[in-house]
Every structure is written in C-alpha cells, then in structure tokens.
Design an enzyme around this catalytic site. Structure first.
Site, PDB file in Angstrom:
ATOM      1  CE  LYS A  98      -7.488   2.648  10.372  1.00 51.24           C
ATOM      2  NZ  LYS A  98      -6.595   1.596   9.828  1.00 51.24           N
ATOM      3  CG  ASP A 146      -8.575 -13.562   3.161  1.00 51.15           C
ATOM      4  OD1 ASP A 146      -8.923 -12.545   3.809  1.00 51.15           O
ATOM      5  OD2 ASP A 146      -9.393 -14.337   2.618  1.00 51.15           O
ATOM      6  N   GLY A 193       0.802  -1.212   0.000  1.00 51.64           N
ATOM      7  CA  GLY A 193       0.000   0.000   0.000  1.00 51.64           C
ATOM      8  C   GLY A 193       0.836   1.263   0.000  1.00 51.64           C
ATOM      9  N   PRO A 245      -2.116   8.445  11.688  1.00 44.37           N
ATOM     10  CG  PRO A 245      -1.176   7.172  10.017  1.00 44.37           C
ATOM     11  CD  PRO A 245      -2.063   7.065  11.204  1.00 44.37           C
TER      12      PRO A 245
END
Length: 327
Positions: free
Chosen positions: A168, A66, A17, A191
């Site tokens: 999150k 996964d 990512g 972040p």
C-alpha cells in the site's frame, strides 16, 4: 478523442470488492453511471450482487480487467470523467510470494490505471490507500500525532515481512510520483479497518477478523491498534473527496483508534451470547495517533456523518448473521 465527457460517468476498479460494492451502490443512488471492474465476468460471486443493486440495470456496466494488463484496463476507463481506484490485493495471512501476490498488482496496477486515466482525459482520480501506508512507523517522533503527514517505514516492513503495508505504501508513492510527472489530479483516501454490512458473497480481511473472533479465535496482538471505520463512511469519504474540488492530498478515514484488545472487549460487551475468549496481553501500549475525528478534517462535513464504534460492531455482526456466516 471526444471533448464532451459526461461528468456523471465514472469508473470504479475493484467494484466487486467490499468497499467497491458499497461505493458503486452509493454512486448509483446519486445518479452516476458506473463502469465497475471485476476479475472474472463469468464468476457470479463477483457480478451477481452488483447486478442486483438498485439502478444497476440502467446505469451499471461491468468490465473484466487484469491490473497487470494495461490494454484490459483501457476500455473500462475510456470516456469516463473520474476514476476511483480501489482494486488491490489484501492478504493478511501468510504471504508466500510477495511480489506476485501483493507488490506487482498494487504498484504496477496503480501505474496502469493512472496511465489509462491520463490517456482518457480523466479529470480526477481517487486512489484508495490504507492506514497501513501511515503506520507502522516506529521511528516517528513519539510526541507527534500520526496523521496524513506520516508514512509507513518501508525498511521496517521489508525487514519484518509486512508485505501488505509495504504494498500500500509503495503503490501510493507510485501514484503521487505519476500524478506529479503527468499533471494528473489525484487525491487519496486512507481507510482503517473497514467493517459493517456485507454486500459481496465473500468476506474481506477485516470482516474475517471479527468473524474469527466471534468463532472463538484466541490470537492476541501485543502492539496492534485498529483504526476502525464503517464501510458506508468509507464509501461516502470517496465520493466527498471526488466531488469537493478543493480536496487534495491524503485523507485519513477512521472513526477512532483503539487497541485490538479494546475492540475485542467491545464485541464481547455487545454480543455476550458468543462467549468470546478473554484475551490477555503481555504489554499494553498507548496509541498516539489521530483519534476521535472521523475522516480527515479536510473532508468537509464528514466528521458528523461517521458511525460510532458500537454501530460498526453491531452492523458487522448483524450482517454476518443475516448472510449465514454466523448462527
């Protein structure tokens, strides 16, 4: 299980990512051996940019996992001294199946990674949360600064369909609960809106936002504040809280908080050739949150390393141009 674990051998979930790629690159440059996870080893969009990193040939190994399959995670973490858990879906557009698209991978995935880390004898896990686990928090006392002690309002997110902040927040809460119950050393980085140079061939949500703005998007956000931060600062924050044995708890990682309208104005100022639309806002709000302190002051020495907003915007746009996303 062997008791001799290489303290320079670490696992990075979500290594392909946007943040993960920069973290893998930083770790390799610091002499670490890295197990980086991807969704599909046969997809060059996930693997090629990692294999091209300096040091990758000798010190990087890729694993396909996964997040919902515990057994697939075990080989990537086995034998490692530390784990950086970044893998979690980020969808800012409309979410049609929140459980499947966001909540299950974030929450169950975090539990699976931490369980595998505990079983493997990992010494420290750095979990990537988000400023979205700190705000929206509409019931927070208005006279108090929103920092690491503030949590996003779960009920508010459910009522307003804010599935990414919900994912999150619940994933981080699950991480803290697991750490407490299983005596696992966990530290968390939060972040903000991460931008800067692009390593993967596809764009993350934050970089898509600035790209759309430069392409003439006229979406307006009445009450949207951004905790902008350079991707290299985020990668460094992860490494600092990992290596600093006294680091604990939650660590906010932002350069400064600004309204989306102010951010758009900054982009227009630095790149006038793109003729950005003038965005109008029905109402302006005053942010009362942690501002102008970079990453949390608990991350020793990080304050002086952060890139400025001008640098964040310039590096982002120049990277979009060099990668062919902008002409």
């Amino acid at each position: 299980m062997s008791t001799a674990i290489d303290d320079k051998l670490v696992c990075v979930t979500g290594g392909s990512g946007y943040i993960g790629s920069h973290l893998v690159s930083l770790l390799l440059s610091r002499g670490y051996t890295v197990h980086a996870t991807v969704k599909d080893l046969k997809d060059e969009k996930e693997t090629k940019h990692l294999e091209a990193l300096q040091g990758a040939q000798s010190s990087l190994r890729l694993f396909q996992i996964d997040l919902l399959d515990y057994d697939s995670i075990v080989p990537a973490i086995s034998g490692t001294f530390g784990v950086f858990h970044l893998a979690s879906p980020c969808i800012v557009d409309q979410v049609h199946h929140p459980e499947k698209q966001l909540l299950d991978p974030a929450i169950k995935g975090t539990n699976n990674v931490l369980r595998a880390a505990k079983e493997a004898g990992v010494k420290r896990v750095v979990v990537t949360s988000s400023v979205s686990a700190i705000t929206p928090s509409p019931n927070w006392p208005p006279h108090l600064v929103k920092g690491e002690d503030c949590w996003t309002d779960i009920d508010y997110c459910k009522q307003n369909g804010l599935w990414y902040p919900l994912s999150k927040t619940l994933a981080e809460k699950a991480a803290w609960e697991f750490a407490k119950e299983n005596d696992l050393d966990v530290v968390v980085v939060h972040p903000g809106t991460v931008m800067g140079p692009v390593l993967p061939p596809t764009l993350n949500a934050s970089m898509l936002m600035i790209l759309r703005l430069l392409q003439g998007c006229t979406d307006t956000y009445q009450d949207f504040f951004m905790g902008s931060v350079h991707v290299k600062d985020v990668a460094l924050a992860h490494l600092l809280v990992y290596e600093n044995k006294s680091a604990a708890g939650r660590h906010l990682c932002v350069e400064a908080i600004s309204h989306y309208g102010d951010f758009a104005a900054k982009v227009a100022e630095l790149f006038p050739e793109y003729n950005l639309p003038r965005l109008l806002f029905a109402k302006r709000y005053t942010a009362r949150t942690v501002e102008d302190q970079g990453c949390s002051t608990k991350v020793d020495g990080f304050r002086h390393a952060v890139h400025t907003m001008d640098q964040i915007v310039k590096d982002s746009v120049e990277s979009l141009k060099s990668k062919g996303f902008l002409s």
